[in-house]
Write a protein that holds these residues in place. Structure first.
Motif, PDB file in Angstrom:
ATOM      1  N   ASN A 144       2.718   6.035  -7.473  1.00  0.00           N
ATOM      2  CA  ASN A 144       1.401   6.536  -7.857  1.00  0.00           C
ATOM      3  C   ASN A 144       1.499   7.750  -8.768  1.00  0.00           C
ATOM      4  O   ASN A 144       2.279   8.673  -8.497  1.00  0.00           O
ATOM      5  CB  ASN A 144       0.585   6.908  -6.618  1.00  0.00           C
ATOM      6  N   TYR A 153      -2.573   2.636   1.606  1.00  0.00           N
ATOM      7  CA  TYR A 153      -2.606   3.224   0.266  1.00  0.00           C
ATOM      8  C   TYR A 153      -2.763   4.751   0.289  1.00  0.00           C
ATOM      9  O   TYR A 153      -1.995   5.462  -0.394  1.00  0.00           O
ATOM     10  CB  TYR A 153      -3.723   2.588  -0.568  1.00  0.00           C
ATOM     11  N   THR A 180       1.941   1.807  -3.274  1.00  0.00           N
ATOM     12  CA  THR A 180       0.788   1.906  -4.183  1.00  0.00           C
ATOM     13  C   THR A 180       0.890   0.911  -5.335  1.00  0.00           C
ATOM     14  O   THR A 180       0.639   1.234  -6.485  1.00  0.00           O
ATOM     15  CB  THR A 180       0.638   3.339  -4.744  1.00  0.00           C
ATOM     16  N   TYR A 208      -3.149  -3.024   3.086  1.00  0.00           N
ATOM     17  CA  TYR A 208      -3.060  -2.230   1.850  1.00  0.00           C
ATOM     18  C   TYR A 208      -4.050  -1.074   1.871  1.00  0.00           C
ATOM     19  O   TYR A 208      -3.712   0.057   1.515  1.00  0.00           O
ATOM     20  CB  TYR A 208      -3.334  -3.142   0.654  1.00  0.00           C
ATOM     21  N   SER A 243     -11.977   2.727  -2.292  1.00  0.00           N
ATOM     22  CA  SER A 243     -11.160   2.487  -1.092  1.00  0.00           C
ATOM     23  C   SER A 243     -11.742   3.147   0.158  1.00  0.00           C
ATOM     24  O   SER A 243     -11.381   2.763   1.279  1.00  0.00           O
ATOM     25  CB  SER A 243      -9.737   3.017  -1.310  1.00  0.00           C
ATOM     26  N   GLY A 260       0.808  -1.219   0.000  1.00  0.00           N
ATOM     27  CA  GLY A 260       0.000   0.000   0.000  1.00  0.00           C
ATOM     28  C   GLY A 260       0.835   1.258   0.000  1.00  0.00           C
ATOM     29  O   GLY A 260       0.524   2.219  -0.710  1.00  0.00           O
ATOM     30  N   THR A 269      -0.623  -2.396  -6.749  1.00  0.00           N
ATOM     31  CA  THR A 269      -1.662  -3.425  -6.734  1.00  0.00           C
ATOM     32  C   THR A 269      -1.086  -4.781  -7.117  1.00  0.00           C
ATOM     33  O   THR A 269      -1.501  -5.817  -6.592  1.00  0.00           O
ATOM     34  CB  THR A 269      -2.784  -3.043  -7.705  1.00  0.00           C
TER      35      THR A 269
END
Length: 530
Positions: free
Chosen positions: A486, A156, A131, A152, A431, A128, A133
């Protein structure tokens, strides 16, 4: 409030667009010189998702947005990525990012004995804060249970907000005042040849003496302008049209060759005229200048290429892209023919080859599905990181037969920004519920652990970039963006360092660090018997 919640939850498309609009309103709020920009979309999405838990659009919407962003980045910066990857600068950047990522991974593992976290929770926090996945998916596939997803979901938002705030703090601490570079424009100088040491040389011999960044575009002799040829022997009183994006080089050339005589050539255009055209035809787009063939019977010279807001001095290796504005010296009788060759269509420069985009993106997705065997670890897939790698390669080669992989810069920017915004909105809304519910159950402990890992990731990477490898701040910002992963962080970095280097650094680092994060958790799980 119940009616508003019901509206948001029954109309996910409305909710998505409302999140985008409110996010940009919040992102424009400027506090002491800092604004979140598109990154605020994520935080607005978290708030809306917490308020209306069933409002999230399908995950495919966010995936499509991220795909558009990554594909656009890859297509634009492919050449710079591969050049940097094989250079000392690129190797240093990847080494700095790897130190930060592995340091964050080791810190997350330390949470297990120090604070009693389960290993899947600690690896979820690691995924997380980075970032990633793909890293989360690797943990979930090996360790059944919801520990990784919980870690996560809490980490995140910190993985996005933390690097943004730390980048701002670093820029303030280091007093990094980076101004957007002024757009380069080509300047010209008409120089009458008076230097006896130059008279009698061929033009090829003269070019060998000229500084890099200076070119001779035309020669005037006996009341006629003509294109320069390497075997032309220079005479006294020849007028040379020198071009450069650096005015100082033109002054240097005047001192070397003779004296400035403006107007001697530009006021006589009966032999050669200057015309500027848009490159929109497949006959020239995607080709290096050396490979462009003018129609039989026509002689001309490309003396200027303007891409975006900057001029570039032509060289044989320069590859034309859709939307480039090309300056030609050619007889005015041939102007119509040259317009047809180059296309010269403003509409054409805004059109995308959806065939190329579809094929390129499909190849990237297919590559992301291929399981890669890692000795002692098992098999892993790269997901969208593979799509970025494919896009970077296509951006490097520019063209394959009739397929032009590049796209107009303006269209690229629109697609990237649209994709980024959609991705952030969807991820934030989806989220939100888990983020707030997890906080309600675990209290502040997981938040503090997540903050600690973010600090390690960003500060260790920054330390390696700025103090060990002595990188400029805008380069370091790009490396930090690639390590943290990210795109919202990259959007903010472009505000504090408005050069192209953060984008290049992100494209250079993100794929390799995605693989590094996946390999780290895979190796940890094998060693832990997961």
């Amino acid at each position: 409030m119940d009616a508003v919640r019901a509206l948001l939850e029954t109309q996910p498309l409305f909710t998505l667009l409302l999140t985008v609009a409110l996010g940009y309103v919040v992102g424009e709020i400027n506090i002491k010189g800092v604004a979140l920009g598109s990154g605020a979309v994520l935080f607005v999405g978290l708030a809306i998702g917490g308020f209306a838990p069933k409002a999230a659009p399908p995950a495919l919407v966010g995936t499509l947005g991220l795909l558009l962003f990554l594909y656009g980045i890859g297509i634009q910066y492919g050449a710079q990525f591969f050049e940097g990857l094989t250079s000392v600068r690129g190797l240093k950047a990847n080494a700095a990012a790897a130190v930060g990522v592995i340091g964050a991974g080791m810190a997350s593992l330390a949470l297990v004995p120090l604070f009693g976290l389960r290993i899947d929770e600690s690896l979820g926090i690691f995924a997380g804060t980075g970032t990633s996945t793909a890293t989360l998916q690797a943990v979930i596939a090996a360790m059944k249970g919801d520990g990784a997803a919980v870690g996560y979901s809490v980490a995140y938002p910190f993985g996005v907000a933390g690097p943004i705030l730390l980048l701002y703090a670093l820029s303030a601490l280091l007093k990094a005042k980076i101004e957007a570079p002024a757009a380069k424009t080509i300047e010209t100088a008409e120089i009458s040849l008076r230097n006896p040491e130059i008279v009698g040389l061929t033009l090829a011999q003269l070019k060998a003496r000229l500084p890099v960044g200076l070119a001779i575009a035309a020669v005037r002799r006996e009341h006629h302008n003509q294109l320069p040829t390497d075997d032309l022997v220079l005479r006294t009183d020849d007028v040379l049209l020198a071009t450069s994006t650096e005015p100082a080089l033109l002054r240097e050339a005047a001192g070397l060759l003779g004296e400035l005589q403006p107007g001697r050539m530009s006021s006589h255009r009966e032999d050669l005229d200057y015309v500027r055209l848009f490159a929109s035809s497949r006959a020239v787009v995607g080709l290096a200048l050396r490979d462009i063939r003018f129609p039989d019977g026509i002689t001309g010279s490309i003396v200027q290429v303007r891409r975006g807001d900057a001029d570039m001095l032509p060289n044989p290796e320069l590859i034309l892209e859709v939307g480039d504005r090309v300056g030609l010296l050619v007889n005015r009788a041939h102007t119509k023919t040259m317009r047809k060759l180059f296309g010269d269509s403003i509409k054409g420069t805004a059109e995308l080859s959806f065939i190329s985009i579809g094929i390129g993106a499909a190849l990237g997705l297919l590559a992301g599905m291929i399981p890669l065997p890692i000795p002692g670890v098992g098999k892993l897939t790269l997901g969208l990181a593979a799509l970025l790698l494919v896009a970077l390669y296509l951006g490097k080669i520019r063209r394959s037969g009739p397929l032009v992989w590049t796209m107009p810069l303006s269209a690229n920017l629109v697609l990237r920004n649209l994709g980024l915004t959609i991705f952030l909105a969807q991820v934030g809304i989806s989220s939100g519920p888990k983020f707030f519910s997890t906080i309600a159950i675990t209290g502040a402990s997981l938040l503090l652990y997540s903050l600690l890992i973010v600090l390690v990731l960003v500060l260790v990477t920054a330390l390696a970039c700025l103090w060990i490898f002595r990188m400029p701040f805008d380069v370091a910002a790009g490396v930090i963006c690639g390590a943290t992963g990210n795109p919202a962080i990259l959007a903010f970095a472009n505000r504090v360092a408005p050069t192209e280097k953060p984008d290049i650094g992100y494209a250079m680092i993100f794929p390799s660090m995605t693989v590094t994060k996946i390999l780290f958790v895979e190796i940890v799980m094998v060693l832990a018997g997961g």
